[in-house]
Design an enzyme around this catalytic site. Structure first.
Site, PDB file in Angstrom:
ATOM      1  N   HIS A  97      10.748  -1.658  -9.739  1.00  0.00           N
ATOM      2  CA  HIS A  97       9.442  -1.741  -9.069  1.00  0.00           C
ATOM      3  C   HIS A  97       8.518  -2.768  -9.718  1.00  0.00           C
ATOM      4  CE1 HIS A  97       9.848   1.829  -6.398  1.00  0.00           C
ATOM      5  NE2 HIS A  97      10.835   2.069  -7.241  1.00  0.00           N
ATOM      6  N   ASP A 155       2.272  -8.085 -11.340  1.00  0.00           N
ATOM      7  CA  ASP A 155       2.479  -6.838 -10.595  1.00  0.00           C
ATOM      8  C   ASP A 155       3.732  -6.989  -9.744  1.00  0.00           C
ATOM      9  OD1 ASP A 155       1.841  -4.282  -9.708  1.00  0.00           O
ATOM     10  OD2 ASP A 155      -0.237  -4.809  -9.250  1.00  0.00           O
TER      11      ASP A 155
HETATM   12  P1  ADQ Z   1       1.694   0.910  -9.673  1.00  0.00           P
HETATM   13  O1  ADQ Z   1       1.588   0.041 -10.888  1.00  0.00           O
HETATM   14  O2  ADQ Z   1       1.256   2.307  -9.863  1.00  0.00           O
HETATM   15  O3  ADQ Z   1       3.154   0.905  -9.047  1.00  0.00           O
HETATM   16  P2  ADQ Z   1       0.536   0.102  -6.995  1.00  0.00           P
HETATM   17  O4  ADQ Z   1       1.570  -0.591  -6.235  1.00  0.00           O
HETATM   18  O5  ADQ Z   1      -0.824  -0.479  -6.823  1.00  0.00           O
HETATM   19  O6  ADQ Z   1       0.775   0.145  -8.570  1.00  0.00           O
HETATM   20  O7  ADQ Z   1       0.527   1.597  -6.507  1.00  0.00           O
HETATM   21  C1  ADQ Z   1      -0.473   2.471  -6.883  1.00  0.00           C
HETATM   22  C2  ADQ Z   1      -0.568   3.613  -5.881  1.00  0.00           C
HETATM   23  O8  ADQ Z   1      -1.397   4.633  -6.440  1.00  0.00           O
HETATM   24  C3  ADQ Z   1      -1.200   3.189  -4.567  1.00  0.00           C
HETATM   25  O9  ADQ Z   1      -0.602   3.897  -3.536  1.00  0.00           O
HETATM   26  C4  ADQ Z   1      -2.669   3.611  -4.744  1.00  0.00           C
HETATM   27  O10 ADQ Z   1      -3.350   3.957  -3.550  1.00  0.00           O
HETATM   28  C5  ADQ Z   1      -2.520   4.834  -5.611  1.00  0.00           C
HETATM   29  N1  ADQ Z   1      -3.697   4.977  -6.463  1.00  0.00           N
HETATM   30  C6  ADQ Z   1      -4.137   4.133  -7.384  1.00  0.00           C
HETATM   31  N2  ADQ Z   1      -5.263   4.622  -7.949  1.00  0.00           N
HETATM   32  C7  ADQ Z   1      -5.504   5.796  -7.358  1.00  0.00           C
HETATM   33  C8  ADQ Z   1      -6.513   6.787  -7.485  1.00  0.00           C
HETATM   34  N3  ADQ Z   1      -7.525   6.652  -8.299  1.00  0.00           N
HETATM   35  N4  ADQ Z   1      -6.420   7.868  -6.721  1.00  0.00           N
HETATM   36  C9  ADQ Z   1      -5.424   8.025  -5.838  1.00  0.00           C
HETATM   37  N5  ADQ Z   1      -4.453   7.112  -5.656  1.00  0.00           N
HETATM   38  C10 ADQ Z   1      -4.488   6.020  -6.412  1.00  0.00           C
HETATM   39  C11 ADQ Z   1       4.407   0.282  -9.366  1.00  0.00           C
HETATM   40  C12 ADQ Z   1       4.385  -1.237  -9.570  1.00  0.00           C
HETATM   41  C13 ADQ Z   1       3.793  -1.909  -8.345  1.00  0.00           C
HETATM   42  C14 ADQ Z   1       4.586  -1.505  -7.104  1.00  0.00           C
HETATM   43  C15 ADQ Z   1       4.723   0.000  -7.018  1.00  0.00           C
HETATM   44  C16 ADQ Z   1       5.670   0.427  -5.894  1.00  0.00           C
HETATM   45  O11 ADQ Z   1       3.639  -1.567 -10.732  1.00  0.00           O
HETATM   46  O12 ADQ Z   1       3.815  -3.320  -8.484  1.00  0.00           O
HETATM   47  O13 ADQ Z   1       3.912  -1.968  -5.941  1.00  0.00           O
HETATM   48  O14 ADQ Z   1       5.240   0.531  -8.226  1.00  0.00           O
HETATM   49  O15 ADQ Z   1       6.905  -0.221  -6.002  1.00  0.00           O
END
Ligand code: ADQ
Length: 461
Positions: free
Chosen positions: A159, A362
């Site tokens: 990921h 990311d």
């Molecule tokens: P993350 O580093 O966690 O994931 P991201 O892709 O932005 O990053 O996903 C975060 C998820 O958590 C989103 O669905 C977001 O809405 C949710 N989220 C964040 N803050 C929140 C909060 N305060 N309350 C509720 N929900 C919250 C890792 C990788 C990414 C990749 C994903 C999926 O780092 O690059 O996109 O996996 O493969």
């Protein structure tokens, strides 16, 4: 509908996190839940650390599929999870070798947990089962399974970004890394740029041969390295965003709102983002409506030192920018660390005029896609997206920024806040098509079809 088991075998998913109770709506966990509901099978994740750890799996729930946890001790949790996974692999794969905390015990714990997970899977495996491993916590599981004689199809999905050739030199186990990859049939990465990085890393290994585009041979094994950009449940997210009322923000009805939603992580570029917003505030037209930037950033991995440092740095930045620009009735940066429900986040995206999704590195970044899905197509907000998010490859209609270049970042914020409706709609339309077409169902199906299809053998042209 469960697929006929005899023709396709069960799907066995391994991920560090596993829902212990209800499956949360949205996100990766929900996607895996859907894939497993359709295919039937098993989902394995880490149990809570305890005093003793044994081989084998503990069932924690059963429905269309069965959920299991594996054991790990407190010491293994420290070495495997906080240590090697999050103080070595995470910083290294996000191009932050300066943050590495390398020690031999952490790698030993990582290898021991990976080996135990492999033995526990091998013990329950049936001949037609397909194994889908998620993320950097389990890079050695497939190699351990192969050592146990397992011939099942094994896929990895990473990921996070793939390290480049110089990053990987900082990994003490760099020489083993290609053999870990080669134990899978498919190594799935988020973006084309990750596939290119993997190409460079593998090419450095004298044992590796390119067989054809995306397919490699290494020590008698054949494996493919391909990109499968992850998506979101776009339809579900759009419905939630339109249905849920906006939480009370105490803002004037038309006051411009910028939003950021991230786990508090140094890879997300939060300090750079605050500073660019500060530069924008310093140069803004004082007669224009006063903007508010709402940053939601719950703490994560608090036991790792680098995460405490970033939190302090961010709090200092917010304090000093607010100190310089706030007024009796205006706080330009609102920094919220408490948990906010997903549905309220969806409604806030819809209310926001601009999203700042500006990581320094990311894998994909799902917030960018969620923000687009949440917009009112007749009056959409503007997405500012970093070049360094994997999502930038698919989302070219966003305003792409270099988060390290504070001046142009600040100018982009100004451009986003004044963008005419027609341009907002045309950019949003293009982004929306991609987010809906390549959604989470597309991602799981594309990956699993490819994994079940197989890869050519060494003898094939
Ligand atoms: P993350 O580093 O966690 O994931 P991201 O892709 O932005 O990053 O996903 C975060 C998820 O958590 C989103 O669905 C977001 O809405 C949710 N989220 C964040 N803050 C929140 C909060 N305060 N309350 C509720 N929900 C919250 C890792 C990788 C990414 C990749 C994903 C999926 O780092 O690059 O996109 O996996 O493969």
């Amino acid at each position: 509908m469960p697929a006929p088991e005899e023709s396709t075998g069960r799907l066995i998913v391994l991920s560090n996190r596993i829902p212990k109770g209800d499956v949360p709506a949205g996100g990766l966990v929900f996607a895996l839940h859907e894939a497993l509901t359709n295919a039937g099978g098993l989902w394995i994740g880490a149990g809570d650390p305890s005093e003793q750890a044994q081989d084998g799996l503990t069932e924690i729930g059963s429905d269309a599929y069965t959920r299991f946890t594996f054991d790990l001790t407190e010491t293994e949790h420290k070495g495997f999870y906080l240590g090697y996974s999050n103080s070595v692999l995470w910083p290294l794969f996000h191009h932050r070798s300066d943050l590495l905390e390398i020690n031999a015990e952490d790698f030993e714990a990582y290898a021991a947990v990976n080996a135990r997970v492999a033995r526990s899977i091998a013990a329950i495996l049936r001949p037609d089962d397909v194994i889908w491993i998620h993320d950097y916590h389990f890079l050695m599981v497939a190699a351990e399974l192969r050592a146990l004689g397992v011939e099942a199809r094994i896929g990895l999905f990473l990921h996070i970004p793939f390290p480049n050739v110089t990053d990987i030199l900082a990994l003490p186990e760099a020489a083993q890394f290609p053999t870990w990859l080669a134990a899978h049939d498919i190594v799935g990465l988020q973006a084309q740029r990750d596939v290119a990085a993997a190409f460079d890393v593998l090419r450095q290994d004298e044992r590796a041969q390119v067989l054809k585009e995306g397919t490699w041979g290494l020590e008698g094994r054949v494996f493919s390295v391909l990109s499968f950009p992850i998506g979101i449940d776009a339809e579900g997210f759009a419905e939630t965003a339109a249905a849920v009322p906006t939480p009370e923000l105490q803002l004037a009805p038309k006051a411009p709102l910028l939003i950021g939603v991230d786990r508090l992580d140094y890879s997300k570029g939060l300090v750079h983002r605050f500073q660019a917003f500060g530069t924008f505030l310093a140069g803004r037209d004082e007669d224009a409506p006063r903007p508010t930037f709402l940053q939601i950033a719950p703490v994560s991995r608090e036991d790792v030192a680098a995460y405490q440092d970033i939190r302090e740095e961010l709090e200092r930045a917010a304090g000093s920018i607010n100190g310089a620009h706030a007024d009796l009735d205006w706080t330009p940066i609102r920094y919220v660390r408490r948990h906010i429900d997903r549905e309220h986040i969806a409604a806030l995206y819809r209310r926001a005029d601009v999203a700042l999704v500006t990581p320094l590195a990311d894998g994909m970044n799902l917030v960018a896609k969620e923000f687009v899905a949440a917009q009112d197509p007749n009056d959409p907000g503007v997405l500012i997206l970093s070049h360094f998010a994997g999502a930038a490859e698919q989302m070219e209609a966003a305003l792409l920024v270099n988060p390290f270049d504070e001046t142009s970042f600040a100018e982009t914020i100004a451009a986003a806040l004044t963008m005419p409706l027609e341009e907002r709609m045309s950019r949003h339309g293009a982004l929306m098509r991609g987010v809906f077409e390549q959604d989470i169902a597309w991602w799981t199906t594309t990956y699993l079809d490819r994994l079940r299809d197989g890869v050519p053998s060494l003898g094939e042209p």
